[in-house]
Design a protein around this motif. Structure first.
Motif, PDB file in Angstrom:
ATOM      1  N   LEU A 173       0.758  -1.295   0.027  1.00  0.00           N
ATOM      2  CA  LEU A 173       0.057  -0.067   0.064  1.00  0.00           C
ATOM      3  C   LEU A 173       0.945   1.135   0.186  1.00  0.00           C
ATOM      4  O   LEU A 173       0.543   2.416  -0.275  1.00  0.00           O
ATOM      5  N   LYS A 174       2.070   1.350   0.402  1.00  0.00           N
ATOM      6  CA  LYS A 174       3.156   2.184   0.414  1.00  0.00           C
ATOM      7  C   LYS A 174       3.470   2.702  -0.896  1.00  0.00           C
ATOM      8  O   LYS A 174       3.952   3.750  -0.923  1.00  0.00           O
ATOM      9  N   ALA A 206      -0.600   4.624   2.244  1.00  0.00           N
ATOM     10  CA  ALA A 206      -0.424   4.004   3.563  1.00  0.00           C
ATOM     11  C   ALA A 206      -0.366   5.133   4.494  1.00  0.00           C
ATOM     12  O   ALA A 206      -0.808   5.221   5.569  1.00  0.00           O
ATOM     13  N   GLU A 207       0.486   6.233   4.086  1.00  0.00           N
ATOM     14  CA  GLU A 207       0.584   7.406   5.039  1.00  0.00           C
ATOM     15  C   GLU A 207      -0.568   7.940   5.012  1.00  0.00           C
ATOM     16  O   GLU A 207      -1.001   8.523   6.058  1.00  0.00           O
TER      17      GLU A 207
END
Ligand SMILES: [Ca+2]
Lengths: 200, 200
Positions: B23-24, B41-42
């Protein structure tokens, strides 16, 4: 902005959330899928997901909700104080002072009651005494080796880490709050270290 | 790995967490501090922090713990299905099918009981009916405009978004679960749109 009603409490919360965005620019020693360095915001998401997924490996009576709150907040101080790789050298007392000052500034952006409650969550994490803090800290120490294994070395290669150093510095931190996760990790990490050292 | 005990349940959990790392690498239309594009992700971390910080703006009786769980999981399907900017064009039915298939695959990596419970959290988010889902969805729609304002335009400039389009597409989604946040946002966002259009 004439039509904006007076919302000092929400303004303070939004100032905090805006400043928190900068955690996305704090770069860690670990590497993610694709081999770029990880940032502390995506790391924070990942360890919170670890807590949700691995809750059954927590110490007896551990409140997962509080663990996730700790992990969402735990690295915010790095916005001012930076990240300190576990295998790097740094002055522990100076670091602690810098992080406490960062916590004062960052949580201090919030309304006073919330500043106090977020600070209490972070202080509890740092003190590493409650089951929640111990589990949260263990997950925070467990995730980087898992990334290093996926990268075939990662920060272990970059910092030329030896197995004994890893086992001495990292194992107790993982085993303290999550002994089952250390048991799972040990043989798998050892196999990567052996391969890096040309012994397997 | 001869010394590794048999841990099929933990192995499955770790397979899920390892896959989640991707997901990053899913890039969004929004920009973070420093002007690079945000990853999912973030973003997931940031909206979970929004939920923790803005809990008092949730609908009556809303369980913040569940909201945070939804937000930690809500974008995982993008690992297979990609991100769909709200101002982009896409086939909604095809997108929904791709996301359902992604949820099958990703949550299916977990032990069966956990696959079912994580899938139920994600399904609840998508259905947008409970107070928790409505608040989570509203935060997910609220965060990007806040980043755009900080960037002085961001994806609003990149996609040449008009105020009316923004208000029609985004306002109802924010106001539905968090009317107070839309009230806060409206005059501030409007000021940025006016500036972009040269009207202020
Ligand atoms: Ca850290």
């Amino acid at each position: 902005m004439d039509s904006a009603p007076d919302t000092p409490r929400l303004d303070a919360q939004m100032a905090f959330l805006g400043e928190a965005d900068r955690l996305k620019a704090v770069i860690r020693a670990t590497r993610v899928t694709g081999n770029r360095f990880e940032n502390s915001a995506e790391h924070s998401w990942h360890v919170a997901l670890y807590a949700l997924t691995l809750a059954e490996h927590a110490p007896e009576g551990c409140d997962t909700t509080r663990v996730i709150q700790m992990l969402l907040l735990h690295d915010l101080v790095e916005i001012d104080a930076g990240d300190n790789p576990i295998f790097g050298d740094h002055d522990a007392a100076a670091m602690e002072a810098a992080e406490a000052a960062a916590a004062d500034r960052l949580f201090g952006l919030l309304p006073a009651d919330q500043a106090a409650s977020f600070r209490a969550i972070w202080d509890e994490f740092e003190a590493n005494e409650t089951p929640e803090a111990r589990f949260a800290k263990s997950l925070d120490r467990f995730a980087p080796p898992v990334l290093n294994m996926a990268a075939g070395g990662g920060s272990w290669s970059d910092y030329s880490v030896e197995w004994d150093t890893f086992e001495t510095r990292v194992a107790p931190k993982i085993a303290s709050g999550a002994p089952g996760l250390w048991q799972w990790l040990r043989p798998r990490a050892r196999a990567v270290f052996d391969r890096l050292a040309g012994r397997a």
